[in-house]
Design a protein around this motif. Sequence first.
Motif, short mmCIF file in Angstrom:
data_model
loop_
_atom_site.label_atom_id
_atom_site.label_comp_id
_atom_site.label_asym_id
_atom_site.label_seq_id
_atom_site.Cartn_x
_atom_site.Cartn_y
_atom_site.Cartn_z
N UNK A 23 45.30 4.95 27.26
CA UNK A 23 46.64 4.40 27.07
C UNK A 23 47.64 5.42 26.53
N UNK A 24 47.22 6.68 26.39
CA UNK A 24 48.15 7.72 25.93
C UNK A 24 49.29 7.82 26.94
N UNK A 31 53.20 12.35 35.40
CA UNK A 31 51.75 12.10 35.43
C UNK A 31 51.33 11.17 34.30
N UNK A 32 50.33 10.34 34.59
CA UNK A 32 49.70 9.59 33.51
C UNK A 32 48.62 10.49 32.90
N UNK A 33 47.95 10.03 31.86
CA UNK A 33 47.03 10.88 31.13
C UNK A 33 45.84 11.33 31.99
N UNK A 34 45.30 10.45 32.83
CA UNK A 34 44.17 10.84 33.68
C UNK A 34 44.61 11.87 34.72
N UNK A 35 45.80 11.71 35.27
CA UNK A 35 46.32 12.69 36.22
C UNK A 35 46.55 14.04 35.55
N UNK A 36 47.05 14.03 34.31
CA UNK A 36 47.26 15.27 33.57
C UNK A 36 45.93 16.00 33.36
N UNK A 37 44.90 15.26 33.00
CA UNK A 37 43.58 15.88 32.80
C UNK A 37 43.07 16.48 34.10
N UNK A 38 43.25 15.78 35.20
CA UNK A 38 42.83 16.30 36.51
C UNK A 38 43.64 17.53 36.88
N UNK A 39 44.93 17.52 36.59
CA UNK A 39 45.79 18.68 36.84
C UNK A 39 45.29 19.90 36.05
N UNK A 40 45.02 19.70 34.78
CA UNK A 40 44.53 20.81 33.94
C UNK A 40 43.17 21.31 34.44
N UNK A 41 42.34 20.40 34.89
CA UNK A 41 41.04 20.77 35.43
C UNK A 41 41.20 21.60 36.71
N UNK A 42 42.14 21.21 37.55
CA UNK A 42 42.40 21.97 38.77
C UNK A 42 42.94 23.37 38.44
N UNK A 43 43.73 23.47 37.38
CA UNK A 43 44.23 24.77 36.96
C UNK A 43 43.09 25.64 36.43
N UNK A 44 42.14 25.01 35.73
CA UNK A 44 40.95 25.75 35.26
C UNK A 44 40.20 26.34 36.46
N UNK A 45 40.12 25.57 37.53
CA UNK A 45 39.43 26.06 38.74
C UNK A 45 40.07 27.34 39.27
N UNK A 46 41.39 27.42 39.19
CA UNK A 46 42.08 28.64 39.63
C UNK A 46 41.69 29.81 38.74
N UNK A 47 41.74 29.62 37.43
CA UNK A 47 41.41 30.69 36.48
C UNK A 47 39.95 31.12 36.57
N UNK A 144 48.87 18.79 26.35
CA UNK A 144 48.42 17.96 25.25
C UNK A 144 49.60 17.50 24.41
N UNK A 145 50.58 18.38 24.19
CA UNK A 145 51.80 17.97 23.48
C UNK A 145 52.55 16.92 24.29
N UNK A 146 52.50 17.03 25.61
CA UNK A 146 53.15 16.04 26.47
C UNK A 146 52.66 14.63 26.15
N UNK A 147 51.38 14.53 25.75
CA UNK A 147 50.77 13.23 25.45
C UNK A 147 50.53 13.03 23.96
N UNK A 148 51.22 13.82 23.14
CA UNK A 148 51.16 13.63 21.70
C UNK A 148 49.86 14.02 21.04
N UNK A 149 49.07 14.86 21.70
CA UNK A 149 47.78 15.27 21.11
C UNK A 149 47.84 16.71 20.61
#
Length: 149
Positions: A23-24, A31-47, A144-149
């Motif tokens: 519910x964050x 993006x919702x929180x699950x989409x943001x996590x998937x986005x960050x995961x996809x960026x990790x794949x690039x790195x 993470x700041x985008x979602x207050x974490x």
Amino acid sequence: MKNIFNQLYSEEILNRIDNLNPNSTPQWGKMNVAQMLAHCSSFQDIAMGNSLPPRGLLGILVGNFAKTVFYNDKPFTKNMSTIPTILIDDDKEFETEKERLKQKIIAFQLNGPENCTTHPHPFFGKLTPEQWGKGIYKHLDHHLKQFGA
């Protein structure tokens, strides 16, 4: 600047991810929180060199001149454009994406700078492992700041 290759900072990021819940809500962006996590995961794949998106024309023309934006101390601007291949707009399952991202961060940190991709960033071009480490931390911190974490 903090670097994700430093275990202290990778643990900080992992703890902040654990503070998220389904519910964050975002303070900006689409993006919702699950989409943001998937986005960050996809960026990790690039790195990690698991995904090799091509460089776009704009990146080829100006990316090298702007690359310090990726790894300097100045925070990313809100609603900054992203790499088209990691723009997530479909539904994602929160717990799955959360665990997937955490495992990729752990693997990236444990593999160390010597196993970072040598493939150019799709916009900024060639980056050193240290620049990737700082940029990854900065990218994760931004979302993470985008979602207050």
